[in-house]
Motif scaffolding. Structure first.
Motif, short mmCIF file in Angstrom:
data_model
loop_
_atom_site.label_atom_id
_atom_site.label_comp_id
_atom_site.label_asym_id
_atom_site.label_seq_id
_atom_site.Cartn_x
_atom_site.Cartn_y
_atom_site.Cartn_z
N ASP A 32 14.13 -1.30 -11.80
CA ASP A 32 15.20 -0.58 -12.49
C ASP A 32 14.99 0.92 -12.31
O ASP A 32 13.93 1.38 -11.88
N SER A 33 16.01 1.69 -12.62
CA SER A 33 15.97 3.13 -12.39
C SER A 33 14.91 3.82 -13.27
O SER A 33 14.33 4.83 -12.86
N LYS A 34 14.63 3.28 -14.43
CA LYS A 34 13.62 3.86 -15.32
C LYS A 34 12.24 3.83 -14.66
O LYS A 34 11.50 4.81 -14.70
N LEU A 35 11.90 2.70 -14.04
CA LEU A 35 10.61 2.58 -13.36
C LEU A 35 10.54 3.51 -12.15
O LEU A 35 9.54 4.19 -11.94
N ILE A 36 11.61 3.57 -11.37
CA ILE A 36 11.65 4.43 -10.19
C ILE A 36 11.52 5.90 -10.60
O ILE A 36 10.78 6.67 -9.97
N ASP A 37 12.20 6.31 -11.67
CA ASP A 37 12.10 7.68 -12.16
C ASP A 37 10.67 8.00 -12.62
O ASP A 37 10.16 9.09 -12.36
N HIS A 38 10.05 7.05 -13.31
CA HIS A 38 8.67 7.22 -13.79
C HIS A 38 7.74 7.47 -12.59
O HIS A 38 6.92 8.40 -12.61
N VAL A 39 7.88 6.66 -11.57
CA VAL A 39 7.03 6.79 -10.38
C VAL A 39 7.30 8.12 -9.68
O VAL A 39 6.36 8.84 -9.33
N ASN A 40 8.56 8.49 -9.50
CA ASN A 40 8.90 9.75 -8.83
C ASN A 40 8.34 10.97 -9.56
O ASN A 40 7.82 11.89 -8.94
N LYS A 41 8.48 10.98 -10.88
CA LYS A 41 7.98 12.13 -11.67
C LYS A 41 6.47 12.28 -11.49
O LYS A 41 5.97 13.39 -11.33
N LYS A 42 5.76 11.16 -11.55
CA LYS A 42 4.30 11.22 -11.41
C LYS A 42 3.89 11.65 -10.01
O LYS A 42 3.00 12.48 -9.85
N VAL A 43 4.55 11.09 -8.99
CA VAL A 43 4.18 11.40 -7.61
C VAL A 43 4.39 12.88 -7.31
O VAL A 43 3.59 13.50 -6.61
N GLN A 44 5.44 13.47 -7.85
CA GLN A 44 5.70 14.89 -7.62
C GLN A 44 4.57 15.76 -8.17
O GLN A 44 4.33 16.87 -7.68
N LYS A 45 3.85 15.27 -9.17
CA LYS A 45 2.74 16.03 -9.76
C LYS A 45 1.53 16.09 -8.84
O LYS A 45 0.63 16.91 -9.06
N LEU A 46 1.48 15.23 -7.82
CA LEU A 46 0.33 15.24 -6.91
C LEU A 46 0.19 16.57 -6.19
O LEU A 46 -0.93 16.97 -5.86
N THR A 47 1.28 17.27 -5.96
CA THR A 47 1.20 18.55 -5.27
C THR A 47 0.47 19.61 -6.09
O THR A 47 0.00 20.60 -5.55
N ASN A 48 0.35 19.39 -7.41
CA ASN A 48 -0.43 20.31 -8.25
C ASN A 48 -1.92 20.24 -7.91
O ASN A 48 -2.65 21.20 -8.11
N PHE A 49 -2.36 19.07 -7.41
CA PHE A 49 -3.77 18.87 -7.14
C PHE A 49 -4.14 19.18 -5.69
O PHE A 49 -5.26 19.57 -5.39
N TYR A 50 -3.17 18.97 -4.78
CA TYR A 50 -3.43 19.22 -3.36
C TYR A 50 -2.09 19.47 -2.68
O TYR A 50 -1.21 18.61 -2.71
N ASP A 51 -1.93 20.63 -2.09
CA ASP A 51 -0.62 21.02 -1.57
C ASP A 51 -0.37 20.59 -0.13
O ASP A 51 0.72 20.79 0.39
N ARG A 52 -1.34 19.97 0.53
CA ARG A 52 -1.17 19.57 1.92
C ARG A 52 -0.91 18.08 2.09
O ARG A 52 -1.16 17.52 3.14
N ILE A 53 -0.40 17.43 1.08
CA ILE A 53 -0.09 16.00 1.17
C ILE A 53 1.10 15.82 2.10
O ILE A 53 2.14 16.45 1.93
N VAL A 54 0.94 14.94 3.09
CA VAL A 54 1.99 14.71 4.07
C VAL A 54 3.00 13.71 3.53
O VAL A 54 4.20 13.94 3.55
N SER A 55 2.51 12.57 3.03
CA SER A 55 3.42 11.55 2.50
C SER A 55 2.70 10.68 1.47
O SER A 55 1.47 10.60 1.45
N VAL A 56 3.52 10.04 0.65
CA VAL A 56 3.01 9.11 -0.36
C VAL A 56 3.85 7.84 -0.28
O VAL A 56 5.07 7.90 -0.34
N ASP A 57 3.17 6.71 -0.13
CA ASP A 57 3.83 5.41 -0.13
C ASP A 57 3.40 4.66 -1.39
O ASP A 57 2.20 4.52 -1.64
N VAL A 58 4.37 4.20 -2.16
CA VAL A 58 4.08 3.45 -3.38
C VAL A 58 4.64 2.05 -3.19
O VAL A 58 5.80 1.87 -2.83
N PHE A 59 3.79 1.05 -3.41
CA PHE A 59 4.20 -0.35 -3.32
C PHE A 59 4.04 -0.98 -4.70
O PHE A 59 2.96 -0.96 -5.27
N LEU A 60 5.12 -1.53 -5.21
CA LEU A 60 5.10 -2.24 -6.49
C LEU A 60 5.36 -3.71 -6.18
O LEU A 60 6.38 -4.05 -5.59
N LYS A 61 4.41 -4.57 -6.55
CA LYS A 61 4.49 -5.98 -6.16
C LYS A 61 4.29 -6.89 -7.36
O LYS A 61 3.57 -6.55 -8.30
#
Length: 99
Positions: A13-42
């Motif tokens: 659902d969109s709530k879960l996708i939004d939760h994941v997107n918000k958190k992933v965007q915070k990764l740039t605070n810790f390291y600014d040279r991240i090329v890509s992030v792949d998230v798998f929910l199974k």
């Protein structure tokens, strides 16, 4: 940073996708040279039992890939635990680089 979210054996659902997107965007605070992030929910395919929710995060940084996997009873909890472990790995990697 390129972000891809894939769901396996269910539609998120969109709530879960939004939760994941918000958190992933915070990764740039810790390291600014991240090329890509792949998230798998199974959904774990265990017959006749309560299915566990698995969150996997693969982070590509120059010259290395970081991978984290957690499994709990909810996607949010699995993702949050995996995210925290990924942040720890990123911090450790960054410390190694600057020593």
């Amino acid at each position: 940073m390129n972000v891809q979210i894939q769901t396996v054996h269910f539609d998120a659902d969109s709530k879960l996708i939004d939760h994941v997107n918000k958190k992933v965007q915070k990764l740039t605070n810790f390291y600014d040279r991240i090329v890509s992030v792949d998230v798998f929910l199974k959904l774990d395919n265990v017959a006749h039992q309560i299915k566990d929710k698995i969150a996997e995060i693969k982070i590509r940084i120059p010259r290395q890939d970081l991978f984290v996997k957690y499994e709990t009873k909810s996607f949010e909890e699995s993702f949050d635990l995996a995210f925290n472990a990924a942040v720890t790995q990123i911090k450790r990697q960054k410390e190694k680089k600057f020593q």
